[in-house]
Design an enzyme around this catalytic site. Structure first.
Site, PDB file in Angstrom:
ATOM      1  N   ALA A   1       2.099  -3.128   6.476  1.00 50.22           N
ATOM      2  CA  ALA A   1       1.273  -4.081   7.241  1.00 50.22           C
ATOM      3  C   ALA A   1       2.008  -5.386   7.537  1.00 50.22           C
ATOM      4  CB  ALA A   1      -0.020  -4.358   6.487  1.00 50.22           C
TER       5      ALA A   1
ATOM      6  N   HIS B   1       8.725   3.491  10.178  1.00 51.90           N
ATOM      7  CA  HIS B   1       7.287   3.707   9.985  1.00 51.90           C
ATOM      8  C   HIS B   1       7.034   5.193   9.891  1.00 51.90           C
ATOM      9  CE1 HIS B   1       6.566  -0.468  10.692  1.00 51.90           C
ATOM     10  NE2 HIS B   1       7.386  -0.386  11.733  1.00 51.90           N
TER      11      HIS B   1
ATOM     12  N   ASN C   1       0.801  -1.234   0.000  1.00 52.65           N
ATOM     13  CA  ASN C   1       0.000   0.000   0.000  1.00 52.65           C
ATOM     14  C   ASN C   1       0.834   1.285   0.000  1.00 52.65           C
ATOM     15  OD1 ASN C   1      -2.634  -1.321   0.092  1.00 52.65           O
ATOM     16  ND2 ASN C   1      -1.994  -1.965   2.130  1.00 52.65           N
TER      17      ASN C   1
ATOM     18  N   TYR D   1      -0.448   9.640   6.615  1.00 49.92           N
ATOM     19  CA  TYR D   1       0.803   9.371   5.892  1.00 49.92           C
ATOM     20  C   TYR D   1       1.320  10.566   5.092  1.00 49.92           C
ATOM     21  CZ  TYR D   1      -0.422   4.605   7.151  1.00 49.92           C
ATOM     22  OH  TYR D   1      -0.750   3.475   7.859  1.00 49.92           O
TER      23      TYR D   1
ATOM     24  N   ASN E   1      10.478  -0.259   5.379  1.00 48.37           N
ATOM     25  CA  ASN E   1       9.148  -0.013   5.935  1.00 48.37           C
ATOM     26  C   ASN E   1       8.285  -1.183   5.466  1.00 48.37           C
ATOM     27  OD1 ASN E   1       6.612   0.715   6.696  1.00 48.37           O
ATOM     28  ND2 ASN E   1       6.720   2.816   5.917  1.00 48.37           N
TER      29      ASN E   1
HETATM   30  C1  DQA Z   1       3.218   1.940   8.379  1.00 51.89           C
HETATM   31  C2  DQA Z   1       2.399   1.559   9.617  1.00 51.89           C
HETATM   32  C3  DQA Z   1       1.705   0.212   9.421  1.00 51.89           C
HETATM   33  O1  DQA Z   1       0.958  -0.127  10.581  1.00 51.89           O
HETATM   34  C4  DQA Z   1       0.761   0.285   8.237  1.00 51.89           C
HETATM   35  O2  DQA Z   1       0.183  -0.985   8.003  1.00 51.89           O
HETATM   36  C5  DQA Z   1       1.381   0.837   7.012  1.00 51.89           C
HETATM   37  C6  DQA Z   1       2.385   1.897   7.119  1.00 51.89           C
HETATM   38  C7  DQA Z   1       3.814   3.346   8.495  1.00 51.89           C
HETATM   39  O3  DQA Z   1       4.690   3.669   7.699  1.00 51.89           O
HETATM   40  O4  DQA Z   1       3.400   4.139   9.359  1.00 51.89           O
HETATM   41  O5  DQA Z   1       1.001   0.484   5.903  1.00 51.89           O
HETATM   42  O6  DQA Z   1       4.298   1.019   8.274  1.00 51.89           O
END
Ligand code: DQA
Length: 141
Positions: free
Chosen positions: A75, A98, A11, A23, A72
């Site tokens: 999920a 993250h 994602n 984000y 990163n």
């Molecule tokens: C993430 C945090 C994760 O919990 C989430 O599933 C993401 C992005 C972050 O960059 O804050 O897709 O890794």
């Protein structure tokens, strides 16, 4: 010059479009440019996949190609023993990043399989977390 792998999980291709209140509005291309600038004079391999197996394969490739990994896992952080096992087969420094402060969010985001291997963990600094991680590993390699 040693190569740094910057790996991004599911994602994150939607960065800038998905939940911008969490984000931010910068895109994956913006992030790549930021990482390239932060890494100089080191070169980076900047990759994103929505597929767990692809991330595992790229970590295997890093065994031959990379001096350090900034990841990163998105999920997969919270679900993937396979990503953890692959990282355990990599010898260099690993930093987990993250964008959001996962510990302020839902309880299921508080546990990270990847943290069992990561040498450092950065959460909540936005895209700046990648910059900090890259500068850190660039100083080690
Ligand atoms: C993430 C945090 C994760 O919990 C989430 O599933 C993401 C992005 C972050 O960059 O804050 O897709 O890794």
């Amino acid at each position: 010059m040693p190569l740094i792998h910057v790996l991004n999980g599911p994602n994150l291709n939607l960065l800038g479009m998905r939940q911008p209140e969490i984000y931010g509005r910068e895109t994956l291309a913006d992030l790549e440019a930021l990482c390239r600038e932060a890494a100089r004079p080191h070169d980076i391999r900047f990759l994103q996949s929505n597929w767990e197996g692809q991330i595992v394969d790229w970590i295997h490739e890093a065994r031959q190609e990379a001096a350090a990994i900034v990841i990163n896992p998105a999920a997969l952080t919270h679900t993937s023993v396979a990503v953890l096992d692959a990282l355990n087969a990599f010898d260099g420094p690993v930093i987990e990043v993250h964008i959001s402060q996962v510990h302020k969010r839902e309880a299921f985001r508080h546990h990270s399989y990847v943290s069992h291997r990561a040498d450092g963990v950065i959460a909540g600094l936005g895209l700046g977390g990648y910059v900090a991680a890259i500068r850190h590993v660039a100083g080690l390699i």
